[in-house]
Design a protein around this motif. Structure first.
Motif, PDB file in Angstrom:
ATOM      1  N   THR A 108       0.959  -1.053  -0.096  1.00 16.62           N
ATOM      2  CA  THR A 108       0.148  -0.033   0.061  1.00 16.62           C
ATOM      3  C   THR A 108       0.974   1.256   0.081  1.00 16.62           C
ATOM      4  O   THR A 108       1.989   1.319   0.603  1.00 16.62           O
ATOM      5  CB  THR A 108      -0.926  -0.049   1.290  1.00 16.62           C
ATOM      6  OG1 THR A 108       0.117   0.235   2.307  1.00 16.62           O
ATOM      7  CG2 THR A 108      -1.976  -1.374   1.338  1.00 16.62           C
ATOM      8  N   ARG A 109       0.223   2.233  -0.519  1.00 16.79           N
ATOM      9  CA  ARG A 109       1.239   3.570  -0.558  1.00 16.79           C
ATOM     10  C   ARG A 109       1.268   4.088   0.760  1.00 16.79           C
ATOM     11  O   ARG A 109       2.259   4.711   1.096  1.00 16.79           O
ATOM     12  CB  ARG A 109       0.400   4.500  -1.501  1.00 16.79           C
ATOM     13  CG  ARG A 109       0.550   4.448  -2.945  1.00 16.79           C
ATOM     14  CD  ARG A 109      -0.459   5.376  -3.592  1.00 16.79           C
ATOM     15  NE  ARG A 109      -0.207   6.706  -3.240  1.00 16.79           N
ATOM     16  CZ  ARG A 109       0.657   7.638  -3.875  1.00 16.79           C
ATOM     17  NH1 ARG A 109       1.381   7.040  -4.652  1.00 16.79           N
ATOM     18  NH2 ARG A 109       0.678   8.778  -3.518  1.00 16.79           N
ATOM     19  N   ASP A 110       0.289   3.838   1.677  1.00 14.59           N
ATOM     20  CA  ASP A 110       0.430   4.096   2.958  1.00 14.59           C
ATOM     21  C   ASP A 110       1.443   3.665   3.754  1.00 14.59           C
ATOM     22  O   ASP A 110       2.199   4.278   4.217  1.00 14.59           O
ATOM     23  CB  ASP A 110      -1.006   3.780   3.964  1.00 14.59           C
ATOM     24  CG  ASP A 110      -1.892   4.638   3.402  1.00 14.59           C
ATOM     25  OD1 ASP A 110      -2.002   5.073   2.537  1.00 14.59           O
ATOM     26  OD2 ASP A 110      -3.178   4.199   3.847  1.00 14.59           O
ATOM     27  N   SER A 111       2.091   2.314   3.581  1.00  7.98           N
ATOM     28  CA  SER A 111       2.901   1.561   4.122  1.00  7.98           C
ATOM     29  C   SER A 111       4.220   2.065   3.584  1.00  7.98           C
ATOM     30  O   SER A 111       5.359   2.261   4.468  1.00  7.98           O
ATOM     31  CB  SER A 111       2.694   0.250   4.226  1.00  7.98           C
ATOM     32  OG  SER A 111       2.955  -0.300   2.825  1.00  7.98           O
ATOM     33  N   ILE A 112       4.292   2.427   2.339  1.00  9.11           N
ATOM     34  CA  ILE A 112       5.443   2.940   1.641  1.00  9.11           C
ATOM     35  C   ILE A 112       5.967   4.248   2.419  1.00  9.11           C
ATOM     36  O   ILE A 112       6.987   4.649   2.718  1.00  9.11           O
ATOM     37  CB  ILE A 112       5.533   3.018   0.284  1.00  9.11           C
ATOM     38  CG1 ILE A 112       5.119   1.520  -0.446  1.00  9.11           C
ATOM     39  CG2 ILE A 112       6.707   3.516  -0.388  1.00  9.11           C
ATOM     40  CD1 ILE A 112       4.711   1.271  -1.802  1.00  9.11           C
ATOM     41  N   VAL A 113       5.036   5.073   2.403  1.00 15.62           N
ATOM     42  CA  VAL A 113       5.230   6.436   2.826  1.00 15.62           C
ATOM     43  C   VAL A 113       5.681   6.358   4.294  1.00 15.62           C
ATOM     44  O   VAL A 113       6.478   7.023   4.828  1.00 15.62           O
ATOM     45  CB  VAL A 113       3.910   7.513   2.585  1.00 15.62           C
ATOM     46  CG1 VAL A 113       4.073   8.748   3.280  1.00 15.62           C
ATOM     47  CG2 VAL A 113       3.670   7.712   1.517  1.00 15.62           C
ATOM     48  N   LYS A 114       4.934   5.479   5.145  1.00 13.73           N
ATOM     49  CA  LYS A 114       5.247   5.519   6.556  1.00 13.73           C
ATOM     50  C   LYS A 114       6.660   4.847   6.904  1.00 13.73           C
ATOM     51  O   LYS A 114       7.392   5.419   7.472  1.00 13.73           O
ATOM     52  CB  LYS A 114       4.370   4.415   7.202  1.00 13.73           C
ATOM     53  CG  LYS A 114       4.519   4.158   8.588  1.00 13.73           C
ATOM     54  CD  LYS A 114       4.366   5.454   9.570  1.00 13.73           C
ATOM     55  CE  LYS A 114       4.243   5.102  10.942  1.00 13.73           C
ATOM     56  NZ  LYS A 114       5.539   4.531  11.726  1.00 13.73           N
ATOM     57  N   SER A 115       7.032   4.044   5.935  1.00 15.47           N
ATOM     58  CA  SER A 115       8.349   3.551   6.082  1.00 15.47           C
ATOM     59  C   SER A 115       9.606   4.506   5.544  1.00 15.47           C
ATOM     60  O   SER A 115      10.523   4.528   6.299  1.00 15.47           O
ATOM     61  CB  SER A 115       8.594   2.027   5.230  1.00 15.47           C
ATOM     62  OG  SER A 115       8.042   1.052   5.212  1.00 15.47           O
ATOM     63  N   LEU A 116       9.225   5.105   4.732  1.00 11.99           N
ATOM     64  CA  LEU A 116      10.203   6.197   4.172  1.00 11.99           C
ATOM     65  C   LEU A 116      10.154   7.244   5.257  1.00 11.99           C
ATOM     66  O   LEU A 116      11.549   7.874   5.645  1.00 11.99           O
ATOM     67  CB  LEU A 116       9.759   6.942   2.878  1.00 11.99           C
ATOM     68  CG  LEU A 116       9.781   6.007   1.556  1.00 11.99           C
ATOM     69  CD1 LEU A 116       9.179   6.555   0.460  1.00 11.99           C
ATOM     70  CD2 LEU A 116      11.302   5.247   1.312  1.00 11.99           C
ATOM     71  N   LEU A 117       9.230   7.672   5.849  1.00 13.12           N
ATOM     72  CA  LEU A 117       9.016   8.632   6.959  1.00 13.12           C
ATOM     73  C   LEU A 117      10.000   8.256   8.200  1.00 13.12           C
ATOM     74  O   LEU A 117      10.673   8.791   8.725  1.00 13.12           O
ATOM     75  CB  LEU A 117       7.846   9.120   7.246  1.00 13.12           C
ATOM     76  CG  LEU A 117       7.749  10.214   8.183  1.00 13.12           C
ATOM     77  CD1 LEU A 117       8.148  11.687   7.762  1.00 13.12           C
ATOM     78  CD2 LEU A 117       6.083  10.443   8.418  1.00 13.12           C
ATOM     79  N   ASP A 118       9.618   7.013   8.703  1.00 12.22           N
ATOM     80  CA  ASP A 118      10.367   6.417   9.785  1.00 12.22           C
ATOM     81  C   ASP A 118      11.847   6.375   9.599  1.00 12.22           C
ATOM     82  O   ASP A 118      12.930   6.740  10.239  1.00 12.22           O
ATOM     83  CB  ASP A 118      10.002   4.901  10.028  1.00 12.22           C
ATOM     84  CG  ASP A 118       8.650   5.090  11.010  1.00 12.22           C
ATOM     85  OD1 ASP A 118       8.197   6.126  11.251  1.00 12.22           O
ATOM     86  OD2 ASP A 118       7.979   4.004  10.849  1.00 12.22           O
ATOM     87  N   MET A 119      12.264   6.046   8.252  1.00  8.86           N
ATOM     88  CA  MET A 119      13.665   6.129   7.764  1.00  8.86           C
ATOM     89  C   MET A 119      14.290   7.302   8.000  1.00  8.86           C
ATOM     90  O   MET A 119      15.479   7.548   8.593  1.00  8.86           O
ATOM     91  CB  MET A 119      13.844   5.358   6.291  1.00  8.86           C
ATOM     92  CG  MET A 119      15.447   5.532   5.881  1.00  8.86           C
ATOM     93  SD  MET A 119      15.455   5.400   4.081  1.00  8.86           S
ATOM     94  CE  MET A 119      15.174   7.281   3.777  1.00  8.86           C
ATOM     95  N   THR A 120      13.671   8.353   7.566  1.00  2.00           N
ATOM     96  CA  THR A 120      14.079   9.938   7.389  1.00  2.00           C
ATOM     97  C   THR A 120      13.991  10.377   8.913  1.00  2.00           C
ATOM     98  O   THR A 120      15.294  11.200   9.213  1.00  2.00           O
ATOM     99  CB  THR A 120      13.482  10.509   6.566  1.00  2.00           C
ATOM    100  OG1 THR A 120      13.085   9.924   5.428  1.00  2.00           O
ATOM    101  CG2 THR A 120      13.756  11.905   6.345  1.00  2.00           C
ATOM    102  N   LEU A 121      13.150   9.987   9.739  1.00  2.00           N
ATOM    103  CA  LEU A 121      13.284  10.739  11.148  1.00  2.00           C
ATOM    104  C   LEU A 121      14.509  10.204  11.793  1.00  2.00           C
ATOM    105  O   LEU A 121      14.969  10.890  12.739  1.00  2.00           O
ATOM    106  CB  LEU A 121      11.806  10.061  11.823  1.00  2.00           C
ATOM    107  CG  LEU A 121      10.468  10.856  11.389  1.00  2.00           C
ATOM    108  CD1 LEU A 121       9.518  10.322  11.947  1.00  2.00           C
ATOM    109  CD2 LEU A 121      10.786  12.380  11.679  1.00  2.00           C
ATOM    110  N   GLN A 122      15.027   8.690  11.444  1.00  2.04           N
ATOM    111  CA  GLN A 122      16.099   8.266  12.184  1.00  2.04           C
ATOM    112  C   GLN A 122      17.274   8.796  11.756  1.00  2.04           C
ATOM    113  O   GLN A 122      18.370   8.416  12.012  1.00  2.04           O
ATOM    114  CB  GLN A 122      15.937   6.922  12.242  1.00  2.04           C
ATOM    115  CG  GLN A 122      14.724   6.481  13.163  1.00  2.04           C
ATOM    116  CD  GLN A 122      14.640   4.988  12.979  1.00  2.04           C
ATOM    117  OE1 GLN A 122      15.328   4.189  13.664  1.00  2.04           O
ATOM    118  NE2 GLN A 122      13.215   4.488  12.503  1.00  2.04           N
ATOM    119  N   GLY A 123      17.381   9.468  10.418  1.00  3.17           N
ATOM    120  CA  GLY A 123      18.612   9.857   9.889  1.00  3.17           C
ATOM    121  C   GLY A 123      19.185   8.659   9.322  1.00  3.17           C
ATOM    122  O   GLY A 123      20.642   8.677   9.023  1.00  3.17           O
ATOM    123  N   LEU A 124      18.481   7.916   8.544  1.00  2.20           N
ATOM    124  CA  LEU A 124      19.159   6.366   7.940  1.00  2.20           C
ATOM    125  C   LEU A 124      19.235   6.493   6.541  1.00  2.20           C
ATOM    126  O   LEU A 124      18.260   7.233   5.928  1.00  2.20           O
ATOM    127  CB  LEU A 124      18.338   5.344   8.482  1.00  2.20           C
ATOM    128  CG  LEU A 124      18.399   5.146  10.086  1.00  2.20           C
ATOM    129  CD1 LEU A 124      17.475   3.855  10.467  1.00  2.20           C
ATOM    130  CD2 LEU A 124      19.522   4.988  10.480  1.00  2.20           C
TER     131      LEU A 124
END
Length: 311
Positions: free
Chosen positions: A66-82
Motif C-alpha cells: 500500500t502507498r500508506d505503508s511505503i510513505v510510513k516506512s520512508l518517513l520512519d527512515m528519514t526521522l532516524q537519519g538513516l
C-alpha cells in the motif's frame, strides 16, 4: 513499459510527500536531522532500493504494498537519519505492508543521535573467550572482563553484549545465546538465512536493539526520534504486530489524510499557476486553496508510531 512509467510517476509523489512532511516538522515540531544527513538523497537511494524489493510471490514491493505503508516506512527512515546507501536499513514486504528495518549499523547511527550518547557498540562472545560480568556500587550490571581470542573466532557464539556510553556513565546489556535464539524465534523472519550466515552481526544487532529500547524509553529525547526508533524495533516481532487494516488503523487514516492533503495542495498550486495569466483575483483564490490543502495535510499531526497512536 507501463510498469516503468508507473514507477517514474510514483517516485516524485512518494519522495515529495515525505520531504514536505519532514520540512513541516522541522518548523512546527523542532525536528532536527543529523548535520550531514541529506534527506532528499536518502529518499532517492531508498526508492532505488525499493525497486529491487519483492514479496514472496516475486511481485515488486511498489506494486504489492500500500502507498500508506511505503510513505510510513520512508518517513520512519528519514526521522532516524538513516540511508540504505550506507547499509543502515532495508525494506521487507509483509502481505501488502512495507516495513523498514535497521541493520546493526543503522541502530548504532540512530542511538548515537540521542542526547549525551558518546559511544555505542556491541560485541559477540565466542566459546572459550574470557568473559566476566558483575555489578557496580549501584548494583547495575557491568562487563568486568572481555578477552576475545582470534583462535576462538570460528567457535560457537555463546552470547553478546552491548555498550551505550553517555556523559553520565555506561550502560551494559548482556544476552546469552539462548536468549538471542529466543528473540530470533519471535521475529517475523524465523530461521532466516541471514541469521544463520551472518550470525555475528545479527547477534550484535539483537543485543543492541534490546539495549537501545531500555535506554530510549528512559531518555528525555524528542518523541519523534525515540518513537521512530521504537516503532522500527517492534516492526520485526510477531508479538508486537499491529493491525494494519486501513479502516481500523489510526496510522493508516493519518497517512491517507497526508496523501490526500498533498494531492490537494499540488492541485491547488497548479490551478493557481494556470489562472495567473488570466485573472489576478482568481490567482488569489488558488492561493487560498493551497492553504486549505496544507491545513488538511497537517491537521492531524505526524504519522505517529504505535506507542503514541495508542496513548
Amino acid at each position: 513499459m507501463t510498469s516503468q512509467v508507473a514507477k517514474q510517476q510514483t517516485k516524485p509523489k512518494l519522495t515529495d510527500i515525505v520531504l514536505e512532511r519532514i520540512n513541516q516538522m522541522k518548523t512546527t515540531q523542532d525536528l532536527s536531522l543529523p548535520r550531514h544527513y541529506n534527506a532528499s538523497n536518502a529518499l532517492n537511494a531508498a526508492f532505488l532500493e525499493l525497486q529491487k524489493v519483492q514479496d514472496r510471490n516475486h511481485r515488486p514491493a511498489l506494486e504489492a504494498c500500500t502507498r500508506d505503508s511505503i510513505v510510513k516506512s520512508l518517513l520512519d527512515m528519514t526521522l532516524q537519519g538513516l540511508s540504505p546507501a550506507k547499509d543502515q536499513c532495508y525494506f521487507i514486504v509483509y502481505g501488502n505492508e512495507l516495513q523498514m528495518q535497521r541493520s546493526y549499523f543503522g541502530t548504532v547511527a540512530a542511538v548515537k543521535r540521542l542526547d549525551g550518547v558518546e559511544k555505542v557498540r556491541a560485541e559477540v562472545v565466542h566459546q572459550d573467550d574470557g568473559f566476566e560480568i558483575g555489578s557496580n556500587e549501584d548494583m547495575e550490571l557491568v562487563v568486568k572482563k572481555f578477552n576475545p581470542s582470534f583462535d576462538n573466532q570460528d567457535k560457537p557464539i555463546v552470547g553478546a553484549f552491548a555498550i551505550i556510553k553517555t556523559d553520565k556513565g555506561t550502560d551494559f546489556t548482556v544476552m546469552t545465546k539462548k536468549e538471542i535464539d529466543q528473540s530470533w524465534a519471535q521475529t517475523r523472519q524465523k530461521n532466516n538465512k541471514v541469521q544463520r550466515n551472518f550470525s555475528q552481526e545479527m547477534a550484535k544487532r539483537t543485543v543492541l536493539n534490546r539495549a537501545a529500547k531500555m535506554f530510549i524509553n528512559t531518555s528525555d529525547d524528542s518523541d519523534l526520534l525515540t518513537g521512530a526508533i521504537n516503532e522500527t524495533t517492534s516492526n520485526e516481532y510477531d508479538d508486537e504486530r499491529r493491525d494494519v487494516t486501513p479502516a481500523a488503523s489510526k496510522e493508516q487514516e493519518s497517512t491517507q489524510q497526508l496523501l490526500g492533503g498533498f494531492r490537494k495542495s499540488q492541485e491547488a498550486k497548479a490551478k493557481g499557476a494556470n489562472d495567473d495569466d488570466n485573472n489576478d483575483e482568481r490567482k488569489g483564490e488558488g492561493d487560498e486553496e493551497v492553504a486549505d490543502g496544507q491545513t488538511e495535510l497537517f491537521s492531524e499531526g505526524t504519522i505517529k508510531p504505535a506507542g503514541e497512536a495508542n496513548s
